[in-house]
Design a protein around this motif. Structure first.
Motif, PDB file in Angstrom:
ATOM      1  N   LYS A 283       0.678  -1.272   0.069  1.00 54.03           N
ATOM      2  CA  LYS A 283       0.035  -0.132   0.039  1.00 54.03           C
ATOM      3  C   LYS A 283       0.853   1.061   0.021  1.00 54.03           C
ATOM      4  O   LYS A 283       1.951   1.264   0.820  1.00 54.03           O
ATOM      5  CB  LYS A 283      -0.959   0.021   1.158  1.00 54.03           C
ATOM      6  CG  LYS A 283      -1.853  -1.073   1.284  1.00 54.03           C
ATOM      7  CD  LYS A 283      -2.823  -0.802   2.626  1.00 54.03           C
ATOM      8  CE  LYS A 283      -4.010  -1.865   2.664  1.00 54.03           C
ATOM      9  NZ  LYS A 283      -4.967  -1.576   1.789  1.00 54.03           N
ATOM     10  N   MET A 291      -4.404   1.034   9.074  1.00 52.23           N
ATOM     11  CA  MET A 291      -4.468  -0.515   8.835  1.00 52.23           C
ATOM     12  C   MET A 291      -4.377  -1.533   9.957  1.00 52.23           C
ATOM     13  O   MET A 291      -4.575  -2.548   9.936  1.00 52.23           O
ATOM     14  CB  MET A 291      -3.640  -1.008   7.521  1.00 52.23           C
ATOM     15  CG  MET A 291      -4.343  -0.664   6.227  1.00 52.23           C
ATOM     16  SD  MET A 291      -5.974  -1.019   6.240  1.00 52.23           S
ATOM     17  CE  MET A 291      -6.839   0.198   5.244  1.00 52.23           C
ATOM     18  N   ASP A 294      -7.773  -3.265  10.453  1.00 47.69           N
ATOM     19  CA  ASP A 294      -8.197  -4.307   9.711  1.00 47.69           C
ATOM     20  C   ASP A 294      -8.780  -5.367  10.349  1.00 47.69           C
ATOM     21  O   ASP A 294      -9.050  -6.361   9.734  1.00 47.69           O
ATOM     22  CB  ASP A 294      -7.075  -4.565   8.668  1.00 47.69           C
ATOM     23  CG  ASP A 294      -7.683  -4.782   7.019  1.00 47.69           C
ATOM     24  OD1 ASP A 294      -8.601  -4.678   6.776  1.00 47.69           O
ATOM     25  OD2 ASP A 294      -6.799  -5.543   6.456  1.00 47.69           O
ATOM     26  N   ASP A 353      -2.958  -7.155  -1.788  1.00 45.16           N
ATOM     27  CA  ASP A 353      -3.515  -6.565  -0.880  1.00 45.16           C
ATOM     28  C   ASP A 353      -5.004  -7.209  -0.870  1.00 45.16           C
ATOM     29  O   ASP A 353      -5.466  -6.596   0.076  1.00 45.16           O
ATOM     30  CB  ASP A 353      -3.388  -5.142  -1.317  1.00 45.16           C
ATOM     31  CG  ASP A 353      -3.932  -3.982  -0.379  1.00 45.16           C
ATOM     32  OD1 ASP A 353      -3.962  -4.549   0.911  1.00 45.16           O
ATOM     33  OD2 ASP A 353      -3.920  -3.001  -0.619  1.00 45.16           O
ATOM     34  N   ALA A 354      -5.555  -7.956  -1.600  1.00 44.80           N
ATOM     35  CA  ALA A 354      -6.887  -8.402  -1.654  1.00 44.80           C
ATOM     36  C   ALA A 354      -6.631  -9.763  -0.941  1.00 44.80           C
ATOM     37  O   ALA A 354      -7.053 -10.865  -1.178  1.00 44.80           O
ATOM     38  CB  ALA A 354      -7.235  -8.721  -3.161  1.00 44.80           C
ATOM     39  N   GLU A 355      -6.432  -9.458   0.577  1.00 46.75           N
ATOM     40  CA  GLU A 355      -5.784 -10.458   1.279  1.00 46.75           C
ATOM     41  C   GLU A 355      -6.923 -11.041   2.253  1.00 46.75           C
ATOM     42  O   GLU A 355      -7.093 -12.415   2.894  1.00 46.75           O
ATOM     43  CB  GLU A 355      -4.624 -10.238   2.199  1.00 46.75           C
ATOM     44  CG  GLU A 355      -4.919  -9.714   3.480  1.00 46.75           C
ATOM     45  CD  GLU A 355      -5.586  -8.140   3.275  1.00 46.75           C
ATOM     46  OE1 GLU A 355      -5.513  -7.511   2.445  1.00 46.75           O
ATOM     47  OE2 GLU A 355      -6.160  -7.740   4.358  1.00 46.75           O
ATOM     48  N   THR A 380     -13.437  -5.606   7.064  1.00 42.95           N
ATOM     49  CA  THR A 380     -13.225  -4.325   6.580  1.00 42.95           C
ATOM     50  C   THR A 380     -12.386  -4.789   5.251  1.00 42.95           C
ATOM     51  O   THR A 380     -11.435  -4.972   5.219  1.00 42.95           O
ATOM     52  CB  THR A 380     -11.947  -3.551   7.422  1.00 42.95           C
ATOM     53  OG1 THR A 380     -10.860  -4.652   7.689  1.00 42.95           O
ATOM     54  CG2 THR A 380     -12.779  -2.921   8.589  1.00 42.95           C
ATOM     55  N   LEU A 381     -13.420  -5.197   4.322  1.00 43.45           N
ATOM     56  CA  LEU A 381     -12.719  -5.752   3.182  1.00 43.45           C
ATOM     57  C   LEU A 381     -12.299  -5.040   1.846  1.00 43.45           C
ATOM     58  O   LEU A 381     -11.444  -5.252   1.261  1.00 43.45           O
ATOM     59  CB  LEU A 381     -14.050  -7.193   2.813  1.00 43.45           C
ATOM     60  CG  LEU A 381     -13.429  -8.099   1.908  1.00 43.45           C
ATOM     61  CD1 LEU A 381     -12.437  -8.865   2.668  1.00 43.45           C
ATOM     62  CD2 LEU A 381     -14.522  -8.962   1.373  1.00 43.45           C
ATOM     63  N   ILE A 441      -8.784 -10.777  -7.444  1.00 43.67           N
ATOM     64  CA  ILE A 441      -9.117  -9.513  -7.732  1.00 43.67           C
ATOM     65  C   ILE A 441     -10.002  -9.390  -9.058  1.00 43.67           C
ATOM     66  O   ILE A 441      -9.612 -10.253  -9.858  1.00 43.67           O
ATOM     67  CB  ILE A 441      -8.093  -8.277  -7.856  1.00 43.67           C
ATOM     68  CG1 ILE A 441      -6.953  -8.772  -8.790  1.00 43.67           C
ATOM     69  CG2 ILE A 441      -7.657  -8.158  -6.478  1.00 43.67           C
ATOM     70  CD1 ILE A 441      -6.151  -7.638  -9.292  1.00 43.67           C
TER      71      ILE A 441
HETATM   72  N1  BES Z   1      -8.362  -4.043   4.348  1.00 44.16           N
HETATM   73  C1  BES Z   1      -8.272  -3.415   3.064  1.00 44.16           C
HETATM   74  C2  BES Z   1      -9.566  -2.638   2.751  1.00 44.16           C
HETATM   75  C3  BES Z   1      -9.694  -1.274   3.490  1.00 44.16           C
HETATM   76  C4  BES Z   1      -9.560  -0.106   2.826  1.00 44.16           C
HETATM   77  C5  BES Z   1     -10.534  -1.437   4.765  1.00 44.16           C
HETATM   78  C6  BES Z   1      -9.847   1.408   3.440  1.00 44.16           C
HETATM   79  C7  BES Z   1     -10.339  -0.064   5.446  1.00 44.16           C
HETATM   80  C8  BES Z   1     -10.355   1.201   4.874  1.00 44.16           C
HETATM   81  C9  BES Z   1      -8.353  -4.600   2.153  1.00 44.16           C
HETATM   82  O1  BES Z   1      -7.648  -5.780   2.658  1.00 44.16           O
HETATM   83  C10 BES Z   1      -7.718  -4.240   0.777  1.00 44.16           C
HETATM   84  O2  BES Z   1      -6.510  -3.835   0.791  1.00 44.16           O
HETATM   85  N2  BES Z   1      -8.692  -4.115  -0.254  1.00 44.16           N
HETATM   86  C11 BES Z   1      -8.133  -3.767  -1.520  1.00 44.16           C
HETATM   87  C12 BES Z   1      -8.510  -4.748  -2.460  1.00 44.16           C
HETATM   88  C13 BES Z   1      -8.153  -4.349  -3.834  1.00 44.16           C
HETATM   89  C14 BES Z   1      -6.749  -4.853  -3.924  1.00 44.16           C
HETATM   90  C15 BES Z   1      -8.812  -5.562  -4.784  1.00 44.16           C
HETATM   91  C16 BES Z   1      -8.714  -2.343  -1.767  1.00 44.16           C
HETATM   92  O3  BES Z   1      -9.981  -2.206  -1.283  1.00 44.16           O
HETATM   93  O4  BES Z   1      -7.931  -1.595  -2.413  1.00 44.16           O
END
Ligand code: BES
Ligand code: MG
Ligand code: ZN
Length: 505
Positions: A283, A291, A294, A353-355, A380-381, A441
Motif C-alpha cells: 500500500k 490499517m 483491519d 492486498d486483496a488478502e 473491513t474488506l 481481484i
Molecule cells: N483492508 C483493506 C480494505 C480497507 C480499505 C479497509 C480502506 C479499510 C479502509 C483490504 O484488504 C484491501 O486492501 N482491499 C483492496 C482490494 C483491492 C486490491 C482489490 C482495496 O480495497 O484497495
C-alpha cells in the motif's frame, strides 16, 4: 459507570442533581410561532419549584436546552429539553442523552434521572436501553497509551420511576442487557484502537480467549499454523507467509442453557488482520495508516457474540476469528502465486492486498463444514465500500434474502445503517482466472465490494444461508457521525445490529 433503578421513587433520589425531561410545543400566536414548554408530566413540587424560579421562562424544552433550578428541599434539579415529543425516537433520545452526558459528566459524580419523563412512546425497556447505551458509549475513551488519563467524574446514574413495581423486573433485565451490549461495543473499540506493535495475531487471540473463558456456556479452541496446515487452509496460510506471528483461528462456541438438537446454530466469521501492509502489492504510505483497524470485523463479531452470550441468547453461536497480519518480507507470498483453498479451489493471487477474502474464504469453508443454519461474516474488506455506501453505512450482501432482510431489520432496530448490494453473475464471471479456478481481484475497479463478496460466495456451502457485512467504511478512523461514537478512532458500529440479530434469531 453504575446504574441503579429506583421504582420506589416518591420524587427523586438524593443525588447531586435530578434531571427532568421537558418537551417543546409550537404554538401560533397571531402570525408568530412560539415554542412552549410541555412539563405537565413532572411531579407537582418540581413544577412549582420550576415556576417560582425566575429564569424558568427562558426554558422551553427545545432539544439540548438545559436549566438548573433549586427544589424546595434545597436539592438541585435540571430541566432538560428533548424537543417535540412526537418527534422523539430512540435515536434522538440517544443523541440527547449523549449531550446530557457531556453536560454533567465532568461536574457531577452522581445524577438521578426522572425516567418516566424520558420515555419514548411509553416504552420503558427500550427507552432505558437507549439511555444506558448513550451514557456508556459516550463515556468511552481510548487512553491505554496516554500518560495522563482524563477523569470522568460521573460514576453513578439513578433512574427514578413512579411506574408500578411490577414493571421493575423487566426494566432491570433490559438495563443489565444494555450494560452488557454497551460494554461489548466498548471492548470492540479497545481492540480496534490498539496499535499493531501491541496487538498481533498471537496477543489478540490470547486476549479474546481470556475474555471469552469468563462467559458462561462458552467453549474455546485456537488453531495455529500446524492445525491450519492440517485443515489445508492454503489461502489463509498464504497471507500469513510474510509474518513473524502465527496465524490464529479462534473458535468460540456458545451453547444456550436449554439447547436441544433443534436449537438454531449461527456461525460468525470475522476478518482479523491485525495489520494490512498490502503485502508485496504494498500500500502507499498514506493508505497504510490506520490499517491496524483491519481486524475490526473480528472484533465486531466477537463483541456481538459476547453480548449475546452474556444476555443468554437462545441460539447456539460459533464465532470464528481469522487472525494474522499481512506483512512483507522474503517469505511473503508473491503476486502471481497460485494457492489451493481448503475447499480445493485454486486461486491466482494477482494482488496480495486483496488478502481479507483469502483468509475469510478458508474460514467460511471451515464454518460451512459445521452445517450451521446461517453464516454471517464481517470484514473491513474493500476500500470500494467507502465509495459505494460511505462511511456511515454497512454494506450487506449474501446468498439468502431472508437472512439479509433480518440483518437489515436488526440495523433498523438499533438505529444503525445498513444497505444491500447485489452479487450478480457478471461479478462471479469477473473473478474467474484463465489459469486457475479463481483470481483474487476483478478485472476492473468497478463494483469492488460486490466482487469481493462474489469471491467469498465460492467458499460457502450453497445450502447454507450466508450474509457478508463489509464494514470498511464504518469501523473507524474516518471520524464518527454519531455523537455517542468517538470523534476519531474505532466506532463500534454494527456490533449492536449483529447482537440484535443474534438475540432475536
Ligand atoms: N483492508 C483493506 C480494505 C480497507 C480499505 C479497509 C480502506 C479499510 C479502509 C483490504 O484488504 C484491501 O486492501 N482491499 C483492496 C482490494 C483491492 C486490491 C482489490 C482495496 O480495497 O484497495
Ligand atoms: Mg489489503
Ligand atoms: Zn485488509
Amino acid at each position: 459507570m453504575e446504574f441503579q433503578l429506583n421504582f420506589n421513587a416518591k420524587n427523586h433520589s438524593e443525588s447531586e442533581v435530578a434531571v427532568f425531561a421537558g418537551f417543546s410545543k409550537t404554538e401560533e400566536k397571531g402570525k408568530k410561532k412560539e415554542n412552549k414548554l410541555v412539563n405537565s408530566h413532572w411531579p407537582k413540587e418540581v413544577k412549582e419549584a420550576f415556576n417560582s424560579f425566575k429564569a424558568s421562562q427562558t426554558f422551553n424544552g427545545l432539544s439540548g436546552q438545559s436549566l438548573a433550578f433549586p427544589l424546595a428541599n434545597g436539592d438541585t434539579a435540571l430541566a432538560y429539553g428533548l424537543g417535540e415529543k412526537s418527534k422523539l425516537n430512540f435515536e434522538s433520545l440517544r443523541k440527547s442523552v449523549s449531550a446530557l452526558h457531556k453536560l454533567v459528566a465532568d461536574t457531577h459524580k452522581e445524577i438521578s434521572i426522572n425516567l418516566d419523563s424520558f420515555l419514548v412512546k411509553s416504552k420503558l425497556e427500550e427507552s432505558l436501553t437507549a439511555i444506558v447505551e448513550a451514557f456508556l458509549l459516550t463515556e468511552y475513551r481510548y487512553e491505554v497509551f496516554m500518560s495522563k488519563k482524563s477523569e470522568i467524574k460521573l460514576k453513578s446514574v439513578i433512574f427514578d420511576s413512579k411506574l408500578p413495581k411490577s414493571k421493575a423486573k423487566k426494566a432491570n433485565e433490559a438495563l443489565v442487557a444494555a450494560v452488557h451490549v454497551s460494554e461489548s461495543v466498548n471492548l470492540c473499540r479497545d481492540y480496534v484502537n490498539c496499535p499493531p506493535n501491541d496487538l498481533n495475531s498471537e496477543t489478540y487471540a490470547k486476549r479474546v480467549v481470556e475474555d471469552a473463558k469468563k462467559i458462561k456456556g462458552v467453549k474455546v479452541k485456537v488453531l495455529g499454523k500446524a492445525e491450519l496446515k492440517k485443515e489445508k487452509m492454503g489461502m489463509f496460510l498464504a497471507v500469513n507467509q510474510g509474518s513473524d506471528f502465527e496465524p490464529q483461528l479462534v473458535q468460540l462456541t456458545y451453547t444456550p442453557p436449554k439447547a436441544t438438537k433443534n436449537t438454531k446454530h449461527i456461525a460468525l466469521v470475522g476478518k482479523g488482520l491485525t495489520f494490512d501492509t498490502g503485502g508485496l502489492s504494498l500500500k502507499p504510505g498514506a493508505s497504510m495508516v490506520n490499517m491496524k483497524t483491519d481486524m475490526a470485523g473480528s472484533s465486531t463479531l466477537y463483541a456481538a457474540f459476547r453480548a449475546a452470550a452474556l444476555t443468554g441468547a437462545k441460539t447456539k453461536i460459533t464465532c470464528l476469528l481469522g487472525m494474522t497480519d499481512n506483512a512483507i518480507g522474503p517469505k511473503a507470498i508473491y503476486p502471481d502465486a497460485i494457492v489451493k483453498a481448503k475447499n480445493g479451489k485454486t486461486v491466482e493471487i494477482l494482488n496480495t492486498d486483496a488478502e481479507g477474502r483469502l483468509v475469510l474464504g478458508d474460514v467460511l469453508t471451515y464454518a460451512s463444514e459445521m452445517k450451521p443454519d446461517a453464516i454471517i461474516d464481517a470484514a473491513t474488506l474493500t476500500g470500494a465500500c467507502l465509495i459505494a455506501v460511505g462511511i456511515e453505512t454497512c454494506a450487506v450482501l449474501g446468498n439468502n434474502q431472508k437472512l439479509i432482510n433480518d440483518l437489515l431489520k436488526s440495523a433498523k432496530n438499533t438505529d444503525e445503517y445498513a444497505w444491500q448490494l447485489p452479487i450478480i453473475e457478471e461479478f462471479h464471471n469477473d473473478m474467474k482466472s484463465p489459469i486457475a479456478d479463481l483470481k483474487n481481484i476483478g478485472g476492473s475497479r468497478w463494483g469492488g465490494t460486490a466482487k469481493a463478496a462474489a469471491f467469498l460466495e465460492n467458499f460457502v456451502d450453497k445450502d447454507i444461508a450466508w450474509a457478508h457485512l463489509d464494514i470498511a467504511g464504518i469501523s473507524g478512523g474516518q471520524g464518527a457521525h454519531k455523537p455517542y461514537c468517538p470523534a476519531s478512532g474505532a466506532s463500534g458500529l454494527i456490533v449492536r445490529t449483529v447482537c440484535d440479530y443474534l438475540r432475536n434469531a
